[in-house]
Scaffold this motif. Structure first.
Motif, PDB file in Angstrom:
ATOM      1  N   ALA A   1      96.212 -31.198 -84.841  1.00  0.00           N
ATOM      2  CA  ALA A   1      96.840 -32.470 -84.359  1.00  0.00           C
ATOM      3  C   ALA A   1      97.768 -32.748 -84.728  1.00  0.00           C
ATOM      4  O   ALA A   1      98.864 -33.554 -84.108  1.00  0.00           O
ATOM      5  N   GLY A   2      98.177 -32.566 -85.982  1.00  0.00           N
ATOM      6  CA  GLY A   2      99.463 -32.819 -86.655  1.00  0.00           C
ATOM      7  C   GLY A   2     100.615 -32.326 -85.935  1.00  0.00           C
ATOM      8  O   GLY A   2     101.699 -33.026 -85.701  1.00  0.00           O
ATOM      9  N   GLN A   3     100.534 -30.952 -85.553  1.00  0.00           N
ATOM     10  CA  GLN A   3     101.729 -30.406 -85.229  1.00  0.00           C
ATOM     11  C   GLN A   3     101.904 -30.741 -83.628  1.00  0.00           C
ATOM     12  O   GLN A   3     102.965 -30.796 -83.365  1.00  0.00           O
ATOM     13  N   ILE A   4     100.832 -31.330 -82.808  1.00  0.00           N
ATOM     14  CA  ILE A   4     100.964 -31.868 -81.536  1.00  0.00           C
ATOM     15  C   ILE A   4     101.411 -33.149 -81.539  1.00  0.00           C
ATOM     16  O   ILE A   4     102.554 -33.462 -80.727  1.00  0.00           O
ATOM     17  N   ARG A   5     101.289 -33.946 -82.498  1.00  0.00           N
ATOM     18  CA  ARG A   5     101.878 -35.209 -82.634  1.00  0.00           C
ATOM     19  C   ARG A   5     103.214 -35.064 -82.967  1.00  0.00           C
ATOM     20  O   ARG A   5     104.251 -35.769 -82.420  1.00  0.00           O
ATOM     21  N   ALA A   7     105.227 -32.673 -82.483  1.00  0.00           N
ATOM     22  CA  ALA A   7     106.204 -31.756 -81.411  1.00  0.00           C
ATOM     23  C   ALA A   7     106.400 -32.963 -80.254  1.00  0.00           C
ATOM     24  O   ALA A   7     107.429 -32.714 -79.792  1.00  0.00           O
ATOM     25  N   PHE A   8     105.351 -33.896 -80.106  1.00  0.00           N
ATOM     26  CA  PHE A   8     105.809 -35.047 -79.004  1.00  0.00           C
ATOM     27  C   PHE A   8     106.871 -35.908 -79.589  1.00  0.00           C
ATOM     28  O   PHE A   8     108.014 -36.048 -78.720  1.00  0.00           O
ATOM     29  N   LEU A 116     107.794 -31.353 -71.121  1.00  0.00           N
ATOM     30  CA  LEU A 116     106.975 -31.511 -72.465  1.00  0.00           C
ATOM     31  C   LEU A 116     105.705 -30.650 -72.325  1.00  0.00           C
ATOM     32  O   LEU A 116     105.190 -29.697 -73.000  1.00  0.00           O
ATOM     33  N   LEU A 117     105.065 -31.087 -71.245  1.00  0.00           N
ATOM     34  CA  LEU A 117     103.577 -30.531 -70.965  1.00  0.00           C
ATOM     35  C   LEU A 117     103.648 -29.013 -70.529  1.00  0.00           C
ATOM     36  O   LEU A 117     102.725 -28.190 -70.980  1.00  0.00           O
ATOM     37  N   TYR A 121     104.085 -27.893 -74.686  1.00  0.00           N
ATOM     38  CA  TYR A 121     102.530 -27.525 -74.745  1.00  0.00           C
ATOM     39  C   TYR A 121     102.061 -26.345 -74.114  1.00  0.00           C
ATOM     40  O   TYR A 121     101.096 -25.800 -74.478  1.00  0.00           O
ATOM     41  N   GLU A 122     102.993 -25.672 -73.119  1.00  0.00           N
ATOM     42  CA  GLU A 122     102.513 -24.573 -72.269  1.00  0.00           C
ATOM     43  C   GLU A 122     101.172 -24.964 -71.465  1.00  0.00           C
ATOM     44  O   GLU A 122     100.130 -24.035 -71.461  1.00  0.00           O
TER      45      GLU A 122
END
Length: 954
Positions: A1-5, A7-8, A116-117, A121-122
């Motif tokens: 989750a930390g990486q996803i946040r 990356a955004f 982005l999506l 995020y592929e």
């Protein structure tokens, strides 16, 4: 989750030139209609409404990205009762968002989102569906084909681009204000090449919305019509929890690493089986629901407490109290966990969220303390509530409803949950009088709604709407120069001299429209090119005063209030003659009112410094309000402030007043100001350049890079008007200090003559308390005299509680009066006992060892008469006694006690009732003791009745 946040944030910051901002606190700033920040756009509202000050930091933003802490519980977005029942409702969530303020629009917004999506995020393209606004003929709005075409150009297949109505694809901030069409991106969890278009927006858990892109291009007016906005904005929001669920290939938010560490920690701390993700009937005993409730609620508690919202009794604080209590109940009742589980989860929450929101790490211990204190208070309230329910049920007549007023006081005063009241009554086969309870709830709601209604627009003459602001700017009407409000000097004899100010009327504002002319008797807002009036801001009341037209000295236009809106200062005036744009006017501020505000604002800075000096560096300001009469200051505190600390705070302030320090003020660039070590600044939007107020140290000295000056004196960012030297404060007395909620104290103080008056009143009351203390020490043998003294202490206590006087002295006197009240009550009891003993001795000699004593005795009160009866029965346990005492008023008092040997056939309550009924009176009590009263005319008959009744039972 930390990486996803991360990356955004990185994507918008590095690839697309957005400025990354920290999350705003969840306590809303300057928006009384909101309980919590519930969307990423809350902090940007002034930009959308056009009210942002042109010199503020906020006004400089063009492209912004952030991850915003949001709470939806209470108010319009009330998810509280849904949380735990399913796997996707939350009270706290994170909103990832990117914004454009008059910069890019639909083309770029959609293209960035798609990039982005699908690339970063592929996410497989065939699993994504986009919706757009399909138009609304009733509002005259055509379909947003521009948006549709953007998606088609980006390569989204036409079968995945779907039109929807107003309900799904038109976003509104509120009943009025900025709004516009939106486009949503939905994700199909199933995939596999199927077409899931028919499931979009159908509430199907397999196809969920993940991102909403709002295109603000209209403003909804009070009449309901839509007008195009002067500037177009983009506001997007994507729930992090939902996005993480998609990217981690889960079906429930609670199965992601935002929650699993917390669920594991709950399992370690309770006796329940491990979390299995069950819902509905499959979740036997609601164990899985309890896991979800506790995991969600503890995140919310951590975030809110860190941002200064503590469990309390109104507004957001009350909602947080309910959240905490709901979590505590699920911990103890369902998970069978010992007290303290909730607070033990705080380190795990900090581990999960601390990197993104470092303030959580800094406040971890305070969060734990507040949760533990509130949990202990709730568990003791539950215990008290259970006892009250038991007692009430025992005293109820058979086959009646449980009294609504008892249930309401349990709910309102103890915070006892309604469903728990129902449950406990159900176990006893009793039901609550629901109709009467709802009636009480309705009355309470009406009373609370007596204040300003949420959602009502402000004064239509002083709050410029977004179109009027745009019109002023497009007409090149300059922002008001309000620097003359600082133009005052200290004259030779210590009097402040305020320079008059001459100005030109640029525009008038009435009923939400700009006007060039306003007729006699009409209220309006007056916009001038310059003003010496202070507009309400930074917690300081606005100036009052009047304006005159040049050359018309005898026609005064009273200025009732002054407001700042988007850089324009609006003076609220009632036109005594026709006012026109172009009129030349002279402005006169009410000098006494202004000086009162200046004194109290400087005193607020002294108080802020003194509190920090006495209570420690962690003392943070939470809010303040300055009027000409008094000042109010809210701050963080570890516990109640002691008498000694209050005296010390006043002493520190008086030393600074005596030194007559110079108050230095200067405007400096905001970036430079923020670098000052020890600077006091509240969470507020400041203009750039910003004004620094420093006591005793010139601002240029404070700004030198190695300066520690702000650590040793008061240095604050502040736009208020201040004294030029601290001596003019004369004196400061803290007249009230109380805890608003656990951890936040509110102080009210007065200055100058009002402080002197408060001290004099305090001295007078202290002398009165001394006088009562002295009289209490004398040997008083008369009961009436001691009762009068007790009454005097009670009256004095009321006066001390409610009079404006130094708070440290009030607390001291309250302690003395409490002790005096106890002494007086004990003395009265002692004297009554002595008197009762004498009377009992006489009666014992008269009726030695008889099974029944019935007689009349002189007694000053029912309390003494009862004591005589008790003494007789103590000395002769096999005797039953009934005594009557005729009073000068014509009333007859009655007291009786029945020997335990005679129970159950002989009841004291029935005996007293028979006797007092004979005297046309009333009685009550238990089978052993009872008392009552009646009329002297029936006394002889009553004595006969007493004897006959006793004989019939013995």
């Amino acid at each position: 989750a930390g990486q996803i946040r991360a990356a955004f944030l990185r994507f918008f910051e590095e690839r697309h030139g957005h400025r990354r901002l920290p999350s705003a606190p969840v306590r809303p700033r300057g928006d009384p209609r909101l309980l919590f920040v519930n969307a990423g756009m809350n902090q940007f509202k002034p930009i959308f409404l056009g009210t942002v000050h042109p010199r503020s930091e906020l006004a400089q933003h063009r492209r912004v990205v952030n991850s915003q802490k949001c709470v939806r519980a209470g108010g319009k977005h009330n998810d509280l009762e849904d949380v735990g029942r399913d796997t996707y409702h939350h009270t706290f969530f994170e909103m990832l968002g990117n914004w454009s303020f008059g910069d890019y629009f639909k083309e770029e917004a959609c293209s960035m989102a798609w990039e982005l999506l699908t690339e970063v995020y592929e996410i497989p393209r065939d699993r994504l569906y986009v919706t757009y606004f399909g138009g609304d003929p009733s509002l005259g709005l055509s379909a947003d084909e521009e948006c549709r075409d953007v998606w088609l150009r980006l390569g989204v297949p036409a079968s995945h681009v779907l039109p929807f109505q107003l309900k799904d694809n038109f976003w509104e901030m509120g009943d009025t204000g900025p709004c516009g069409p939106c486009t949503e991106i939905h994700y199909d969890h199933v995939g596999g090449g199927r077409n899931a278009a028919a499931l979009v927006n159908q509430g199907n858990p397999d196809v969920v919305e993940i991102w909403n892109l709002v295109f603000m291009q209209y403003s909804r007016e009070v009449e309901g019509n839509l007008l195009p906005l002067p500037q177009h904005h983009v506001d997007t929001g994507m729930g992090l929890e939902r996005l993480v669920t998609v990217l981690q290939n889960k079906r429930s938010n609670y199965d992601t690493d935002l929650f699993t560490p917390i669920l594991d920690a709950i399992h370690k701390g309770c006796r329940a089986p491990r979390y299995q993700g069950l819902v509905g009937d499959a979740d036997v005993g609601r164990v899985n629901m309890a896991y979800r409730v506790v995991a969600d609620h503890v995140r919310t508690l951590c975030v809110c407490i860190t941002d200064g919202i503590y469990p309390g009794f109104s507004g957001a604080e009350l909602v947080l109290r309910r959240i905490l209590r709901r979590a505590v109940r699920f911990c103890s009742e369902v998970l069978q966990a010992p007290p303290g589980l909730l607070a033990s989860l705080v380190p795990t929450v900090v581990e999960v969220l601390g990197d993104a929101y470092p303030e959580l790490t800094r406040n971890a211990n305070q969060i734990k303390d507040i949760i533990n204190e509130n949990e202990a208070a709730f568990l003791s309230s539950l215990e008290r509530g259970r006892r009250i329910i038991e007692q009430t049920v025992q005293q109820m007549e058979p086959s009646t409803n449980f009294p609504a007023e008892v249930a309401w006081s349990l709910y309102g005063s103890l915070g006892f949950p309604l469903d728990l009241i129902d449950l406990m009554l159900e176990e006893k086969g009793i039901s609550l009088d629901s109709a009467a309870f709802n009636e009480l709830a309705l009355e309470d709601a009406k009373r609370k709604a007596g204040g300003p209604q949420a959602g009502q627009p402000g004064n239509t003459n002083t709050h410029l709407d977004v179109h009027s602001l745009a019109q002023l700017r497009s007409s090149n009407v300059p922002a008001t120069d309000d620097s003359p409000k600082y133009a005052y000097t200290l004259g030779q004899h210590g009097h402040y001299e305020f320079s008059p100010c001459q100005a030109t009327v640029l525009m008038l504002y009435r009923d939400q429209s700009l006007q060039k002319e306003v007729g006699v008797g009409q209220r309006c807002g007056v916009i001038l090119d310059r003003t010496n009036f202070y507009a309400e801001q930074g917690g300081q009341d606005s100036d009052q005063g009047y304006m005159i037209r040049l050359g018309q000295q005898d026609v005064l236009f009273p200025v009732e209030s002054v407001h700042l809106c988007g850089g324009y200062v609006i003076h609220e005036v009632t036109a005594v003659e026709t006012l026109r744009a172009g009129d030349q006017v002279q402005l006169f501020v009410d000098e006494a009112q202004r000086l009162g505000c200046m004194t109290n604002h400087t005193a607020t800075h002294l108080l802020n410094f003194a509190l920090r000096h006495v209570l420690g560096d962690s003392t943070e300001q939470r809010g303040s309000h300055v009027t000409a009469e008094q000042l109010r200051f809210d701050f963080d505190t570890k516990g109640p402030v002691t008498v000694e600390q209050l005296q010390e705070v006043e002493q520190v302030i008086q030393d600074l007043i005596r030194k007559n320090e110079v108050v230095y003020m200067a405007e400096v660039p905001l970036t430079q100001a923020r670098r000052v070590q020890g600077l006091r600044a509240v969470d507020e939007g400041y203009p750039d350049p910003v004004r620094i107020v420093s006591l005793g140290v010139p601002v240029e000295n404070v700004l030198t890079c190695d300066s520690k000056a702000a650590m040793q004196t008061s240095v604050e960012l502040c736009c208020g008007t201040h004294l030029l030297q601290t001596g003019s404060v004369e004196d400061l007395a803290i007249i009230s200090e109380r805890q608003l909620v656990k951890g936040i104290s509110r102080v009210i103080a007065v200055t100058g003559g009002r402080a002197k008056e408060a001290r004099e009143v305090g001295q007078c009351l202290a002398m009165e308390v001394d006088s009562v203390s002295l009289r209490m020490k004398q040997r008083i043998t008369s009961i009436p005299e001691m009762q009068n003294l007790s009454k005097e202490v009670g009256q004095l206590t009321k006066v001390v509680d409610s009079t404006a006087m130094p708070q440290w002295q009030r607390k001291e006197l309250q302690t003395i009066l409490k002790a005096l009240q106890r002494t007086a009550n004990t003395a009265v009891k002692k004297l009554e006992l002595q008197q009762a003993e004498k009377k009992a001795q006489i009666l014992l000699a008269k009726y030695s060892n008889q099974p029944v004593i019935i007689d009349t005795v002189p007694a000053d009160s029912l309390s003494i008469l009862m004591k005589v009866v008790n003494q007789l029965c103590d000395k002769s346990p096999s005797t039953s006694v009934l005594l009557l005492s005729p009073q000068a008023s014509g009333e007859v008092l009655c007291a009786c006690q029945v020997s335990k040997n005679c129970l159950p056939r002989f009841s004291a309550a029935d005996w007293a009732m028979a006797v007092c009924t004979q005297m046309e009176g009333k009685a009550g009590g238990s089978p052993i003791v009872a008392k009552g009263s009646g009329n002297a005319k029936g006394m002889q008959g009553a004595l006969t009745t007493a004897l006959k009744f006793a004989q019939s039972k013995l």
